[in-house]
Scaffold this motif. Structure first.
Motif, mmCIF file in Angstrom:
data_model
loop_
_atom_site.group_PDB
_atom_site.id
_atom_site.type_symbol
_atom_site.label_atom_id
_atom_site.label_comp_id
_atom_site.label_asym_id
_atom_site.label_seq_id
_atom_site.Cartn_x
_atom_site.Cartn_y
_atom_site.Cartn_z
ATOM 1 N N ALA A 196 0.854 -1.187 0.000
ATOM 2 C CA ALA A 196 0.000 0.000 0.000
ATOM 3 C C ALA A 196 0.890 1.237 0.000
ATOM 4 O O ALA A 196 1.910 1.282 0.685
ATOM 5 N N GLN A 197 0.508 2.221 -0.796
ATOM 6 C CA GLN A 197 1.198 3.502 -0.858
ATOM 7 C C GLN A 197 0.205 4.579 -0.420
ATOM 8 O O GLN A 197 -0.917 4.636 -0.933
ATOM 9 N N VAL A 198 0.616 5.411 0.528
ATOM 10 C CA VAL A 198 -0.245 6.493 1.003
ATOM 11 C C VAL A 198 0.271 7.797 0.403
ATOM 12 O O VAL A 198 1.451 8.127 0.507
ATOM 13 N N LEU A 199 -0.631 8.511 -0.256
ATOM 14 C CA LEU A 199 -0.304 9.774 -0.907
ATOM 15 C C LEU A 199 -1.236 10.853 -0.378
ATOM 16 O O LEU A 199 -2.414 10.589 -0.120
ATOM 17 N N GLN A 200 -0.707 12.067 -0.215
ATOM 18 C CA GLN A 200 -1.553 13.166 0.225
ATOM 19 C C GLN A 200 -1.274 14.378 -0.655
ATOM 20 O O GLN A 200 -0.113 14.690 -0.948
#
Length: 199
Positions: A162-166
């Motif tokens: 999983a990659q978290v981007l904001q």
């Protein structure tokens, strides 16, 4: 579909005439070995001694043949197109037949080697998103500061990551426009030709 050869590749394949028709089988074997195991300078030196030809001639011939076989196999060129592609090299009919036979015998194996060498890229599994809006802080009582948080789930070699981007909404809108533009360009004839040749 014809295979386009650069002048350098034509020069490398021109070494086959110096080696002679009898050496093409040996050079073809070395070209397939080059694709299987990588560079084999010792094998080229041994072949040069065996065939009584210069090492540079053997290496250029092997490089030219490996390119010819790789690109032809990658594009799955038909027999007629292969013959037309090598016809511009000005080889004898006997040498053209030997090259065609070499291509037909090895194209399935070369395609399997190329598929193993292809990078295993992550693929999309799912996406979660959340919109956060900061309405006030201790220093500013009235502010609107939106942020979009995206959690992108990917599959790679049967493992999930999983990659978290904001980002802020304006950057996200710009990203969406760029992706839509790229998808629009993929529908052009030029991009379709390139994509077909990459398979």
């Amino acid at each position: 579909m014809l295979l386009m050869l650069s002048e350098e590749q034509k020069a490398h394949l021109g070494c086959l005439t110096l080696a002679g028709d009898a050496a093409v089988g040996e050079l073809g074997r070395l070209a397939v070995e080059l694709l299987r195991r990588g560079a084999a300078s010792r094998a080229c030196e041994a072949a040069a001694r065996k065939l009584n030809i210069g090492v540079d001639t053997i290496q250029h011939g092997v490089e030219g043949l490996s390119y010819l076989l790789t690109e032809s196999s990658k594009l799955m060129i038909s027999e007629i197109d292969f013959q037309d592609s090598i016809h511009v090299l000005g080889f004898s009919d006997e040498l053209n037949k030997l090259l065609l036979q070499l291509y037909l015998e090895n194209r399935k194996e070369i395609r399997s080697i190329l598929s193993e060498l292809a990078p295993k890229l992550p693929s999309y599994h799912s996406l979660e998103w959340r919109l956060d809006v900061q309405l006030a802080s201790r220093s500013l009582r009235q502010q609107i500061k939106p942020a979009v948080t995206i959690k992108l789930h990917l599959n790679q070699n049967e493992d999930q990551t999983a990659q978290v981007l904001q980002t802020d909404p304006s950057t996200l809108l710009h990203l969406i426009q760029q992706l839509e533009q790229a998808l629009g360009e993929m529908k052009t004839n030029h991009c379709r030709r390139v994509a077909r040749n990459m398979k």
